[in-house]
Design an enzyme around this catalytic site. Structure first.
Site, PDB file in Angstrom:
ATOM      1  N   TYR A   1      11.038  -5.172  32.413  1.00  0.00           N
ATOM      2  CA  TYR A   1       9.793  -4.406  32.470  1.00  0.00           C
ATOM      3  C   TYR A   1       8.871  -5.054  33.496  1.00  0.00           C
ATOM      4  O   TYR A   1       8.619  -6.258  33.452  1.00  0.00           O
ATOM      5  CB  TYR A   1       9.095  -4.375  31.110  1.00  0.00           C
TER       6      TYR A   1
ATOM      7  N   GLN B   1       6.908   3.523  25.493  1.00  0.00           N
ATOM      8  CA  GLN B   1       8.006   4.490  25.630  1.00  0.00           C
ATOM      9  C   GLN B   1       9.134   3.944  26.494  1.00  0.00           C
ATOM     10  O   GLN B   1      10.312   4.225  26.256  1.00  0.00           O
ATOM     11  CB  GLN B   1       7.497   5.827  26.186  1.00  0.00           C
TER      12      GLN B   1
ATOM     13  N   ASN C   1       1.303  -4.927  28.802  1.00  0.00           N
ATOM     14  CA  ASN C   1       0.055  -4.901  28.039  1.00  0.00           C
ATOM     15  C   ASN C   1       0.345  -4.987  26.539  1.00  0.00           C
ATOM     16  O   ASN C   1       1.483  -5.183  26.116  1.00  0.00           O
ATOM     17  CB  ASN C   1      -0.769  -3.653  28.386  1.00  0.00           C
TER      18      ASN C   1
ATOM     19  N   SER D   1      -2.514 -15.656  29.965  1.00  0.00           N
ATOM     20  CA  SER D   1      -2.133 -16.810  30.777  1.00  0.00           C
ATOM     21  C   SER D   1      -3.094 -17.972  30.553  1.00  0.00           C
ATOM     22  O   SER D   1      -4.251 -17.789  30.190  1.00  0.00           O
ATOM     23  CB  SER D   1      -2.119 -16.424  32.253  1.00  0.00           C
TER      24      SER D   1
ATOM     25  N   GLN E   1      -6.263 -18.837  37.356  1.00  0.00           N
ATOM     26  CA  GLN E   1      -5.768 -18.317  36.076  1.00  0.00           C
ATOM     27  C   GLN E   1      -6.789 -17.398  35.422  1.00  0.00           C
ATOM     28  O   GLN E   1      -6.440 -16.409  34.791  1.00  0.00           O
ATOM     29  CB  GLN E   1      -5.433 -19.472  35.132  1.00  0.00           C
TER      30      GLN E   1
ATOM     31  N   HIS F   1      -6.694 -13.592  35.903  1.00  0.00           N
ATOM     32  CA  HIS F   1      -5.595 -12.808  35.334  1.00  0.00           C
ATOM     33  C   HIS F   1      -6.086 -11.810  34.288  1.00  0.00           C
ATOM     34  O   HIS F   1      -5.671 -10.649  34.258  1.00  0.00           O
ATOM     35  CB  HIS F   1      -4.575 -13.735  34.658  1.00  0.00           C
TER      36      HIS F   1
ATOM     37  N   GLU G   1       0.621 -23.584  29.138  1.00  0.00           N
ATOM     38  CA  GLU G   1       1.636 -22.823  29.877  1.00  0.00           C
ATOM     39  C   GLU G   1       1.854 -23.454  31.258  1.00  0.00           C
ATOM     40  O   GLU G   1       2.967 -23.756  31.652  1.00  0.00           O
ATOM     41  CB  GLU G   1       1.169 -21.379  30.023  1.00  0.00           C
ATOM     42  N   HIS G   2       0.777 -23.616  32.019  1.00  0.00           N
ATOM     43  CA  HIS G   2       0.811 -24.298  33.311  1.00  0.00           C
ATOM     44  C   HIS G   2       0.058 -25.621  33.181  1.00  0.00           C
ATOM     45  O   HIS G   2      -1.044 -25.651  32.637  1.00  0.00           O
ATOM     46  CB  HIS G   2       0.130 -23.471  34.401  1.00  0.00           C
TER      47      HIS G   2
ATOM     48  N   ASP H   1       3.992 -19.684  40.986  1.00  0.00           N
ATOM     49  CA  ASP H   1       3.961 -18.258  40.657  1.00  0.00           C
ATOM     50  C   ASP H   1       4.809 -17.431  41.606  1.00  0.00           C
ATOM     51  O   ASP H   1       5.418 -16.444  41.199  1.00  0.00           O
ATOM     52  CB  ASP H   1       2.514 -17.745  40.714  1.00  0.00           C
TER      53      ASP H   1
ATOM     54  N   GLU I   1      30.916 -26.286  -2.276  1.00  0.00           N
ATOM     55  CA  GLU I   1      29.969 -25.172  -2.147  1.00  0.00           C
ATOM     56  C   GLU I   1      30.334 -24.004  -3.061  1.00  0.00           C
ATOM     57  O   GLU I   1      29.708 -22.948  -2.990  1.00  0.00           O
ATOM     58  CB  GLU I   1      29.915 -24.704  -0.694  1.00  0.00           C
TER      59      GLU I   1
ATOM     60  N   HIS J   1      37.712 -19.861   0.200  1.00  0.00           N
ATOM     61  CA  HIS J   1      37.728 -20.656   1.427  1.00  0.00           C
ATOM     62  C   HIS J   1      38.749 -21.798   1.293  1.00  0.00           C
ATOM     63  O   HIS J   1      39.551 -22.035   2.206  1.00  0.00           O
ATOM     64  CB  HIS J   1      36.339 -21.270   1.699  1.00  0.00           C
TER      65      HIS J   1
END
Length: 421
Positions: A121, A183, A206, A229, A251, A254, A319-320, A353, A407, A412
């Protein structure tokens, strides 16, 4: 944004957005409609949400050629070089299948197999993200995935941004559809008349895309549910305030909920960075977004020394992470939690990036404590291999049977004993 001491207030002020009840219901309804009506539902949602009426979702060869004519040759060269850097980096992540043989004839191993199909995506809307194409597609192709499907919401002209299409072509995508939102995720997960389902879905989006990925998880695999971010910068008095401020703002632009935090051992630097942030903010094209992020999710922390500063960074698990100190490499071994680590003055976060090679799809919201960047391994699966010899069975069968009975699994135990002499 304010200057604080390291104490219990230390936080990236993260926002994990699980969506409203209305949003979750809407996403479930969209997914159900796509599963029931297929292409017809995709057309209706595309017309309603994107204000575009499409008869055919698939991007044609003519549209690809048109995209190349719409961007400069310099841009094509930059994307091509970036793609080569990303490919070179990810090729180093490839791991072969392996087998080991014991003296008693037993063979054990692991078979590495690429996924059959992956859906990528790529966000649309107000901006185009060719870098998202490269970072998601190239590791999949490197892993050996045969079918890669890219989806992205069309603009009001019924087309995808030229840069996105050029990046997709350079990366090697052969199947591209002009559909976005929840969708699109439903179509990738369950299929329609036009779009066949895939085994895994990656890529940012989003809140509706994130909720849809969460909803279909289990029927297909997903990469992660990423939050806004975030950047953490560890700096001492050798850092330059204007550069640190610029990195924080890189950042902040963003998303209004993006988080930007500086941890420094220098109060002078802290004060100068604070001044620089508000000096640079008014000149940004996305100043409203960046201002909201800085005001609500930005902070500067002053530590007593580097040891305390490093401890704060490990607590934040950003994250960064940029390390802009006199000896950044010397601190690398002390960093336990970060999605990507940028060492030194010239390793500004945008370098990663777009161009350096490592993946920019990174764990957010503190998940760097237990998660890793998107990699080739995310597009492969592993199967264990066991070839047990007769000698090994005779040597160990009774032990295995006893373990099974421990067990309470008698069948088994008997399955093993049936082979014993």
């Amino acid at each position: 944004m304010e200057i604080l001491q390291i104490d219990d207030t230390l936080s990236l002020k993260r926002t994990v957005d699980g969506g409203t009840e209305e949003q979750r219901k809407a996403v479930k309804a969209i997914i159900a409609e796509v599963r029931a009506a297929g292409d017809q539902a995709l057309r209706a949602f595309t017309e309603n949400f994107d204000a575009v009426k499409l008869d055919d979702f698939r991007v044609t060869e003519e549209e690809i050629l048109e995209a190349y004519h719409a961007v400069s040759s310099a841009v094509v060269e930059i994307i091509t070089e970036a793609a080569a850097n990303i490919r070179t980096y990810h090729e180093k992540q490839l791991r072969p299948s392996w087998m080991t043989t014991a003296e008693n004839g037993t063979m054990l191993g692991q078979k590495v197999t690429p996924l059959d199909s992956v859906g990528v995506y790529v966000p649309g809307g107000t901006a185009a993200y060719p870098s998202s194409v490269l970072m998601n597609v190239i590791p999949a192709i490197t892993a050996g995935v045969e079918r890669i499907v890219m989806v992205s919401p069309p603009g009001q002209d019924g087309k995808l941004p030229p840069g996105v299409l050029v990046a997709a072509d350079i990366a090697g995508v052969k199947e591209i559809y002009k559909v976005g939102g929840a969708q699109a995720i439903a179509a990738l997960a369950y299929g329609t008349e036009t779009i066949k389902p895939v085994d895994k879905i990656t890529g940012p989006g989003n809140i509706f895309v994130a909720l849809a990925k969460r909803e279909v998880f289990g029927d297909v695999a997903i990469d992660m549910i990423a939050g806004p971010s975030e950047i953490g910068i560890l700096a001492d008095d050798t850092a330059r305030a204007n550069e640190i401020a610029a990195d924080l703002l890189s950042q902040a632009e963003h998303d209004p909920r993006a988080c930007a935090v500086l941890v420094t051992t220098s109060r002078t630097l802290a004060e100068n960075v604070l001044d620089e942030v508000y000096k640079q903010l008014p000149h940004l094209p996305r100043k409203d977004i960046a201002t909201a992020a800085i005001e609500n999710f930005g902070a500067i922390y002053v530590a007593e020394d580097l040891e305390e500063a490093v401890g704060a960074i490990n607590q934040l698990a950003p994250e960064h992470l940029e390390i802009v100190t006199e000896n950044p490499v010397g601190l690398l071994g002390k960093i336990k939690h970060a999605g990507a680590i940028f060492l030194g003055r010239y390793s500004s976060e945008p370098v990663g990036d777009y161009f350096a090679g490592p993946n920019h799809v990174l764990p957010t919201n503190g998940t760097a404590r237990f998660s890793s960047p998107l990699s080739v391994e995310d597009f492969q699966k592993k199967s264990s291999i066991i070839l047990y010899s007769e000698q090994a069975m005779n040597e160990n069968g009774a032990k295995i049977a006893e373990f099974a009975r421990l067990e309470g699994l008698e069948a088994h135990a008997r399955a093993v004993e049936a082979r014993l002499k």
